[in-house]
Every structure is written in structure tokens, then in C-alpha cells.
Design a protein around this motif. Structure first.
Motif, short mmCIF file in Angstrom:
data_model
loop_
_atom_site.label_atom_id
_atom_site.label_comp_id
_atom_site.label_asym_id
_atom_site.label_seq_id
_atom_site.Cartn_x
_atom_site.Cartn_y
_atom_site.Cartn_z
N GLU A 297 0.83 -1.20 0.00
CA GLU A 297 0.00 0.00 0.00
C GLU A 297 0.87 1.25 0.00
O GLU A 297 0.58 2.22 -0.72
N GLY A 298 1.92 1.25 0.80
CA GLY A 298 2.81 2.40 0.85
C GLY A 298 3.51 2.65 -0.48
O GLY A 298 3.68 3.80 -0.91
N ARG A 299 3.91 1.57 -1.16
CA ARG A 299 4.58 1.73 -2.46
C ARG A 299 3.61 2.27 -3.51
O ARG A 299 4.00 3.10 -4.35
N LEU A 300 2.37 1.84 -3.45
CA LEU A 300 1.37 2.35 -4.39
C LEU A 300 1.06 3.81 -4.11
O LEU A 300 0.86 4.61 -5.04
N ARG A 301 1.05 4.19 -2.85
CA ARG A 301 0.83 5.60 -2.50
C ARG A 301 2.02 6.46 -2.93
O ARG A 301 1.86 7.60 -3.34
N PHE A 302 3.20 5.89 -2.85
CA PHE A 302 4.39 6.59 -3.35
C PHE A 302 4.23 6.89 -4.84
O PHE A 302 4.48 8.01 -5.31
#
Length: 374
Positions: A297-302
Motif C-alpha cells: 500500500e505504501g509503495r502504491l501511494r508513493f
């Protein structure tokens, strides 16, 4: 000399006593990378008094890497001159004192016993930094290539997750490749190298002007602060002489052109970092093995943050990550956990992403296969 027993509750790791932790570190973990640290850890494991001092540190600061870095810091700062002298001798040969004890180990024990407050203070307020050196041999051709694709005459480099931002000196170093190619400044105090794998040639385009340098990290390091820079050096074992010399040169180069520090989680503060780059300059976000610290999720938000920032102007991304770690970046069809990383270039422009993989690298950039047409 008998081993200290140490308390499991106070110093143990996975049921081992603190003495056992230090002995294992000396006999197994540090043996190949730093014989000096191996000898120090074993000596500490055999000193009940030193171990009692170490047990006063917070649990996460008792590990050998933290205490040994703190000892190295005291030696570098002049607060433990006997240890600094022992390091100088230990780098050339192992020596013993009149009692038959290893000198560097014996001195380390004495410093912990007599100056334990300084040792604990040095290690308590900082975390042990990993390999902070720049990945210049991989990044130089990648940054130059992505700038060419956008047609940018100047770039603003944004280094994500590398606390000291030493990637940001990439335009001021010299680089040599095993196939005879070279890039950058041959007269620079920082000279990097990499082995080239395969027949692909590294593109020899010149780096565009670097008009801005920005570090994004939850705990960035101010390279202009003498003590913070010294701590980075202290995190490298004293017998890794070449690595220490390179780090010292890189820190000097970074100090001459210090970056803007943006403190916080990458997903939260990336927009601020990109906005700090002048409007007429191409922001180039650099991630070198930084995204693995984020969940999916964090990588997609990045990725979303990069996309959002590109509504007014193009934003570039140079990605050096494990296979499949960087969302949206091609992987040549390679399998995850394949032992190498993918060098990828991304250009965000008006909510569209143009991403290509341009190479593979191994050993944190010490080996490179450039696979894109140059």
C-alpha cells in the motif's frame, strides 16, 4: 577466561545471554567483514563487568553493532585515544599485551568499564547507519538518460531513504567501468567503479546541471554537522580502510554542496520535496533499495504521489530496487528474489507514466548490465 553469564531478560536475544550474543557476533557475524570488531566482541563477551555496563543501555542499543559503533565514535572524537591507537595497530596486525590478551579487545573492555557513560551516551541517541555510500556508477547514466528523454537541461535530485543523501553528489564524481568506459570528473576526490556484465555499453551522456539537491528521510543526516558526519564514519568498522576513506571523501563532497533536508515518511513529505525544486528544473526522484521498507500500500501511494506532482510539469523517477519491488516498473520478466535489482526509469507527465527497465545490477551497484539501447 570464563564467559560472563549475563541475564537473559536484560541482554538476551532469542533466549541467548548477552555474553553469547557478543561471542556469536565475534565468532560468526563479524569474522569476515571486520576481524577487529570480531576480536572486540569476543573480548567484551568475556568481561562480566563490561557486559553489566552494556546491559544499562536500552534493549535495542545493546547489540554489538551499536556498542562497537559507539566505541569507534569515541576513538574518532578523541575521547578514547588509547582505543584509536589500538585501532591503528590492529589494522596492520593482531597484537597481544603482557597478559597475553588481544590489545584492541582489552582496550575496548577498559573503555566500556571506565567510560561506560560515554559509550552509552554515544550510542543511545543515534541509530546505526547502514552502507551510506552513493551508488554513483548506476545512477550517473540513469539520471543522464532520463533527463535526455524529457529534454531537461537541469535537474533537481531528490534522494529518498538515504539519510545522508550521498547519491546527490553523483554529478561531481568520477566513474570507471571494467570495459574501459568512464564518466564524470576524473579529477574528483571520489572515484567509483563497477564491473560491466554482458556486451551492453553504458551510455556516456554527460550529467545535466544539478540545480537542487534534496534528501527525504525520517531521520536525515546533516552532513555539515561535524558530529553527525563523524557518527556515519563510526558506523564503518575501523579496519575497512578503503570504505572509510571513500566515505570521508563523499562526506566532504556533500558538505561542499549540502542538500535540503525534508524530514518525514516518504509518502507524507514527497510532495513537499518535489515542490522545493524550481519550476524550470526537472525533479528526479531517486530510490535505491528504499521502497522495500514500505508495504505494498505504501509503495502504491508513493507512485500516486509522483503522479499527483506531475500535473503541472514532468517528474522523473530513477528506481534501483529488487525485482518486482518498484510498482509500475518493468522487470524484463525476471522472477522476484532472483538476486539482482532492476534499474528503471519512469517519467510522469500529465497523469501518465512512461516506465522502462534499462538494466540489472548486483552487489549494490558494483556490477551493472546496461540493457537499453544507448
Amino acid at each position: 577466561m570464563p564467559q560472563a553469564t549475563g541475564g537473559r531478560a536484560k541482554g538476551g536475544v532469542r533466549g541467548r545471554t548477552l555474553a553469547q550474543v557478543y561471542r556469536r557476533f565475534g565468532e560468526v557475524d563479524a569474522l569476515k567483514t571486520s576481524p577487529v570488531y570480531a576480536r572486540m566482541a569476543i573480548a567484551l563477551s568475556e568481561s562480566p563487568e563490561a557486559l553489566r555496563v552494556i546491559e544499562n543501555a536500552p534493549p535495542r542499543r545493546r547489540h554489538p553493532t551499536a556498542i562497537l559503533a559507539a566505541l569507534h565514535h569515541l576513538a574518532l572524537s578523541g575521547q578514547a585515544p588509547d582505543l584509536a591507537a589500538a585501532f591503528a595497530t590492529a589494522n596492520t596486525t593482531a597484537t597481544t599485551n603482557a597478559a597475553g590478551l588481544d590489545v584492541v579487545g582489552a582496550v575496548a573492555v577498559e573503555v566500556v568499564r571506565r567510560r561506560g557513560d560515554l559509550v552509552l551516551e554515544a550510542g543511545a541517541k543515534r541509530k546505526v547507519r547502514g552502507d551510506e555510500g552513493g551508488r554513483h556508477a548506476v545512477l550517473y547514466p540513469a539520471v543522464a538518460e532520463v533527463a535526455r528523454r524529457v529534454g531537461a537541461g537541469s535537474v533537481g535530485l531528490i534522494d529518498v531513504g538515504r539519510s545522508a543523501g550521498l547519491n546527490l553528489t553523483v554529478d561531481r564524481v568520477g566513474i570507471s567501468y571494467s570495459n574501459g568506459q568512464s564518466l564524470g570528473d576524473a579529477g574528483s576526490a571520489v572515484q567509483a567503479s563497477a564491473s560491466v556484465v554482458g556486451d551492453g555499453l553504458v551510455p556516456l551522456r554527460a550529467m545535466p546541471e544539478v540545480a537542487a539537491r534534496v534528501v527525504v528521510d525520517v531521520d536525515p543526516v546533516d552532513v555539515t554537522d561535524v558530529d553527525e558526519a563523524r557518527w556515519l564514519r563510526a558506523c564503518v568498522p575501523p579496519d575497512q580502510v578503503e570504505r572509510l576513506a571513500m566515505l570521508k571523501a563523499e562526506l566532504a563532497l556533500a558538505e561542499a554542496a549540502p542538500p535540503v533536508l525534508v524530514r518525514g515518511g516518504v509518502v507524507d513529505v514527497l510532495p513537499e520535496a518535489i515542490a522545493s525544486v524550481p519550476d524550470d528544473v526537472l525533479p528526479v526522484v531517486i530510490t535505491t533499495w528504499a521502497l522495500s521498507g514500505l508495504d505494498l500500500e505504501g509503495r502504491l501511494r508513493f507512485l500516486q504521489r509522483l503522479d499527483e506532482a506531475a500535473t503541472r510539469r514532468p517528474v522523473a523517477w530513477v528506481s534501483v530496487e529488487g525485482v518486482g519491488v518498484a510498482p509500475g516498473m518493468p522487470t524484463f520478466g525476471d522472477r522476484r528474489a532472483s538476486g539482482h535489482s532492476i534499474v528503471g526509469l519512469g517519467v510522469f507527465d500529465h497523469t501518465s507514466l512512461h516506465a522502462t527497465a534499462v538494466g540489472r545490477c548486483w552487489l549494490r551497484g558494483e556490477m551493472l548490465a546496461w540493457l537499453a539501447d544507448s
